[in-house]
Scaffold this motif. Structure first.
Motif, PDB file in Angstrom:
ATOM      1  N   ASP A  85       0.862  -1.177   0.000  1.00  0.00           N
ATOM      2  CA  ASP A  85       0.000   0.000   0.000  1.00  0.00           C
ATOM      3  C   ASP A  85       0.899   1.227   0.000  1.00  0.00           C
ATOM      4  OD1 ASP A  85      -1.555   2.266   0.990  1.00  0.00           O
ATOM      5  OD2 ASP A  85      -3.120   0.800   1.454  1.00  0.00           O
ATOM      6  N   PRO A  86       0.783   2.119  -0.988  1.00  0.00           N
ATOM      7  CA  PRO A  86       1.722   3.248  -1.077  1.00  0.00           C
ATOM      8  C   PRO A  86       1.682   4.186   0.125  1.00  0.00           C
ATOM      9  CG  PRO A  86      -0.079   3.492  -2.650  1.00  0.00           C
ATOM     10  CD  PRO A  86      -0.156   2.100  -2.104  1.00  0.00           C
ATOM     11  N   THR A  94      10.548  -2.076  -0.315  1.00  0.00           N
ATOM     12  CA  THR A  94       9.224  -1.792  -0.857  1.00  0.00           C
ATOM     13  C   THR A  94       9.155  -0.394  -1.477  1.00  0.00           C
ATOM     14  OG1 THR A  94       8.538  -1.224   1.403  1.00  0.00           O
ATOM     15  CG2 THR A  94       7.957  -3.400   0.586  1.00  0.00           C
ATOM     16  N   LEU A  95       9.896   0.552  -0.919  1.00  0.00           N
ATOM     17  CA  LEU A  95       9.953   1.885  -1.527  1.00  0.00           C
ATOM     18  C   LEU A  95      10.554   1.810  -2.923  1.00  0.00           C
ATOM     19  CD1 LEU A  95      11.169   3.977   1.534  1.00  0.00           C
ATOM     20  CD2 LEU A  95       8.963   4.232   0.382  1.00  0.00           C
ATOM     21  N   ALA A  96      11.647   1.035  -3.071  1.00  0.00           N
ATOM     22  CA  ALA A  96      12.302   0.921  -4.376  1.00  0.00           C
ATOM     23  C   ALA A  96      11.389   0.259  -5.399  1.00  0.00           C
ATOM     24  CB  ALA A  96      13.601   0.125  -4.232  1.00  0.00           C
ATOM     25  N   ILE A  97      10.662  -0.750  -4.963  1.00  0.00           N
ATOM     26  CA  ILE A  97       9.740  -1.435  -5.866  1.00  0.00           C
ATOM     27  C   ILE A  97       8.595  -0.513  -6.262  1.00  0.00           C
ATOM     28  CG2 ILE A  97       8.081  -3.336  -6.050  1.00  0.00           C
ATOM     29  CD1 ILE A  97       9.983  -4.919  -4.140  1.00  0.00           C
ATOM     30  N   THR A 222       7.797  14.887  -0.765  1.00  0.00           N
ATOM     31  CA  THR A 222       6.876  14.541  -1.855  1.00  0.00           C
ATOM     32  C   THR A 222       7.455  13.542  -2.849  1.00  0.00           C
ATOM     33  OG1 THR A 222       7.583  16.493  -3.119  1.00  0.00           O
ATOM     34  CG2 THR A 222       5.638  16.733  -1.709  1.00  0.00           C
ATOM     35  N   SER A 223       8.705  13.132  -2.650  1.00  0.00           N
ATOM     36  CA  SER A 223       9.275  12.103  -3.525  1.00  0.00           C
ATOM     37  C   SER A 223       8.883  10.697  -3.077  1.00  0.00           C
ATOM     38  CB  SER A 223      10.803  12.220  -3.565  1.00  0.00           C
ATOM     39  OG  SER A 223      11.374  11.871  -2.310  1.00  0.00           O
ATOM     40  N   LEU A 224       8.287  10.557  -1.898  1.00  0.00           N
ATOM     41  CA  LEU A 224       7.910   9.243  -1.386  1.00  0.00           C
ATOM     42  C   LEU A 224       6.618   8.748  -2.028  1.00  0.00           C
ATOM     43  CD1 LEU A 224       8.656   9.659   2.437  1.00  0.00           C
ATOM     44  CD2 LEU A 224      10.106   8.605   0.688  1.00  0.00           C
ATOM     45  N   PRO A 225       6.446   7.427  -2.123  1.00  0.00           N
ATOM     46  CA  PRO A 225       5.221   6.879  -2.733  1.00  0.00           C
ATOM     47  C   PRO A 225       3.938   7.277  -2.023  1.00  0.00           C
ATOM     48  CG  PRO A 225       6.930   5.194  -2.643  1.00  0.00           C
ATOM     49  CD  PRO A 225       7.455   6.365  -1.860  1.00  0.00           C
ATOM     50  N   THR A 226       4.026   7.737  -0.784  1.00  0.00           N
ATOM     51  CA  THR A 226       2.829   8.151  -0.066  1.00  0.00           C
ATOM     52  C   THR A 226       2.125   9.328  -0.739  1.00  0.00           C
ATOM     53  OG1 THR A 226       1.995   8.627   2.162  1.00  0.00           O
ATOM     54  CG2 THR A 226       4.008   9.774   1.493  1.00  0.00           C
ATOM     55  N   TYR A 240      -5.954  -2.554  -0.876  1.00  0.00           N
ATOM     56  CA  TYR A 240      -5.342  -1.711  -1.903  1.00  0.00           C
ATOM     57  C   TYR A 240      -3.891  -2.110  -2.178  1.00  0.00           C
ATOM     58  CZ  TYR A 240      -4.497   2.340  -4.822  1.00  0.00           C
ATOM     59  OH  TYR A 240      -4.191   3.150  -5.888  1.00  0.00           O
ATOM     60  N   GLY A 241      -3.172  -2.563  -1.155  1.00  0.00           N
ATOM     61  CA  GLY A 241      -1.785  -2.958  -1.348  1.00  0.00           C
ATOM     62  C   GLY A 241      -1.598  -4.206  -2.177  1.00  0.00           C
TER      63      GLY A 241
END
Length: 588
Positions: A85-86, A94-97, A222-226, A240-241
């Protein structure tokens, strides 16, 4: 952000490379120890450089020289992700993926080996007001989801609201609680509805984020997937994940939680909207929960399918010794990592004098030997909570072990005896199906028992390791973890993991559960300072916390190693993310 694998909520380590946004030019900063191909120990050296930004970076990204399209990249991992889930992903792997699947408003691009912050979904790096309490972003034209529908500002706003649903979506970054206007009272869209004063969308392309105090580092956050857009109508909450809606070059093809993820090309991704990513391989197959040594042996052997494989776990000392002077050594890519590792002590359950005894007894040398660490390559000593590359970092040694050695069991036992706590019970989880974890657990139990503790080790499958680490009500009073700077400033370290106002949140964002008003108030005070003045203050607070409260035993900083097969090309280490940059890889 958290680490992974064998201590990752922590596992690899060192310090991030995005710089703190300064109050004027928003540039600046010191950072990571550089990558090295030798084994020489570099215990406390910190290199510096200016962090670059390019608000006008053009899309598409320049082609990688000699890159080919097609084929399958196999990624072999000993770690077991617990969510994609972002809003919740916050471990390096998981961030890299997810950076291949989802897109933030900004991103990091590497130019001649150096990180540069560039736009992603946004047209620039954001436009702040004079005191950084209001940020405005404009979305690019032509960006679509994998189903062909257009990305809208309302979807980014919904993602921002989702960040604050801590009861339902725990484990992700919590900066919004600290900075967003209303972030301290809004409980996310599920409980508080859509009315959130911290974000506005004046039109379908514009996102305005409002703060209750200055946040000059927002363009890094703001560069994070969140920050990836999520249409409200497509939010399946807990599910959702299992298939997040893709905006990046790849989308979920299939996913078997805890075991395998297959990413396939997203035909709706347009390289003309992306100044960094590529879409070279046809698919990426991630296999999780594998044995570290077995995986490394396979990639070293370079047979059949493993010629198109890579693995990102720290290379073990025995395997590193074997590949010296061989072709396989040329297939080992090394570099810095953004994490420091710790053993957090539950301050609700372990008295201060007992925590001091734990720190005096800790067997750093023996556990690193059991874990196959390589001094100077995968491990460096640490004595502080803030990584040594953090601007404003102070060099101190409260424990008095220089971040190495096997502890002093006699001194630890005396501390316990003097405190009337001889036989105090310590407990921690370890992954029973990971041979290295089991060895490290045995080393720790032996050393702590010698020092006068009663030690309870609790075996659990590696598939549950992250959930157990994130669970604040589990019986363990020791929790291994790591913290990886999201950008190079103390405001991405101490407020994230030591602000006691968040100690009771789901997901255990404060793994020591330290909740002291003096610390919480000082975090608030420093957060309100101009960025340059705050640098020194964060370093001083780090020292104060260790001296007065000792919530953790620093286990070390480290490096990133990626071992790949002979048919894998252009493996680049993302020194901000501590992982390979999958968007640059191709298969020959």
């Amino acid at each position: 952000m958290s680490g992974f694998g064998r201590p990752r909520r922590f596992g690899v380590c060192a310090a991030s490379v995005a710089a703190v946004a300064m109050a004027s030019a928003m540039s600046a900063c010191s950072l990571l120890p550089g990558g090295s191909s030798d084994d020489s120990s570099a215990p406390r050296n910190v290199s510096t450089y200016d962090e670059a930004q390019d608000a006008k970076a053009k899309a598409p990204a320049a082609a990688v020289q000699d890159a080919r399209s097609g084929g399958t990249l196999h990624v072999l991992s000993s770690a077991t992700p617990h969510t994609f889930d972002p809003t919740r992903v916050y471990h390096l792997d998981t961030l890299a993926i997810m950076r291949m699947v989802t897109r933030g408003l900004t991103q990091t691009k590497y130019v001649k080996g150096k990180p540069v912050l560039v736009p992603d979904l946004a047209t620039d790096l954001g436009r702040p007001n004079a005191d950084f309490t209001r940020w405005e972003f404009t979305l690019r034209d032509g960006v679509k989801y994998e189903d062909g529908s257009p990305v809208k500002a309302a979807d980014v706003a919904y993602a921002i609201k989702r960040q604050l649903a801590q009861d339902e979506l725990s484990g992700g970054p919590t900066y919004g609680l600290d900075y967003y206007l209303g972030g301290d009272s809004y409980k996310g869209p599920y409980k508080s509805g859509d009315d959130f004063e911290g974000v506005d969308t004046p039109d379908e392309k514009t996102v305005v984020v409002k703060m209750r105090k200055p946040f000059p580092s927002m363009r890094y956050y703001t560069s994070l997937p969140t920050f990836t857009p999520i249409p409200k109508a497509k939010d399946t909450r807990d599910d959702y994940g299992n298939h997040p809606l893709a905006t990046g070059p790849y989308k979920f093809g299939s996913y078997d939680p805890g075991k395998k993820l297959v990413l396939v090309k997203n035909p709706e991704w347009d390289p003309k909207t992306d100044p960094n990513r590529h879409q070279y391989v046809d698919q990426m197959v991630f296999d999780f929960g594998l044995d570290t040594n077995e995986v490394q042996r396979r990639v070293i052997a370079d047979k059949a399918e493993d010629q198109t494989a890579l693995t990102y776990a720290d290379i073990l000392a025995s395997n590193y010794d074997e590949i010296r002077g061989t072709d396989a050594r040329r297939r080992l890519v090394t570099g810095p990592s953004p994490c420091s590792n710790y053993m957090w002590m539950d301050t609700r359950k372990i008295p201060l004098e007992v925590r001091r005894a734990v720190a005096r007894a800790w067997p750093l040398t023996s556990e690193n030997r059991a874990g196959g660490e390589i001094p100077g390559l995968t491990w460096r000593p640490a004595t502080t909570i803030m990584p040594s590359a953090t601007p404003g970092w102070q060099d101190f040694d409260v424990i008095g072990n220089k971040g190495e050695g096997d502890g002093d069991p006699a001194a630890a036992k005396k501390l316990l005896t003097d405190a009337g706590q001889l036989g105090f019970e310590l407990s921690f989880y370890y992954s029973s199906d990971d041979e290295l974890e089991a060895k490290i657990a045995a080393v720790r139990k032996k050393a702590l028992t010698r020092a006068g503790f009663t030690v309870k080790t609790m075996a659990a499958p590696s598939s549950l390791a992250r959930d157990l680490s994130d669970d604040s009500i589990r019986p363990a009073n020791l929790r291994q973890g790591s913290w990886c700077m999201d950008w190079a400033s103390g405001d991405s370290v101490l407020p994230a993991i030591l602000d006691g106002k968040k100690a009771d949140l789901p997901g255990a964002p404060v793994p020591s559960f330290l909740d002291v008003s003096a610390v919480n108030d000082e975090i608030d005070r420093i957060s309100d300072l101009p960025a340059q003045k705050a640098l020194t203050a964060w370093g001083q607070l780090d020292k104060t916390i260790m001296e007065k409260y000792l919530p953790a035993v620093p286990l070390g900083e480290g490096g990133t190693t990626v071992l790949h097969g002979s048919r894998v090309g252009n493996v680049i280490i993302d020194s901000v993310g501590g992982m390979p940059d999958f968007s640059q890889v191709y298969v020959r």
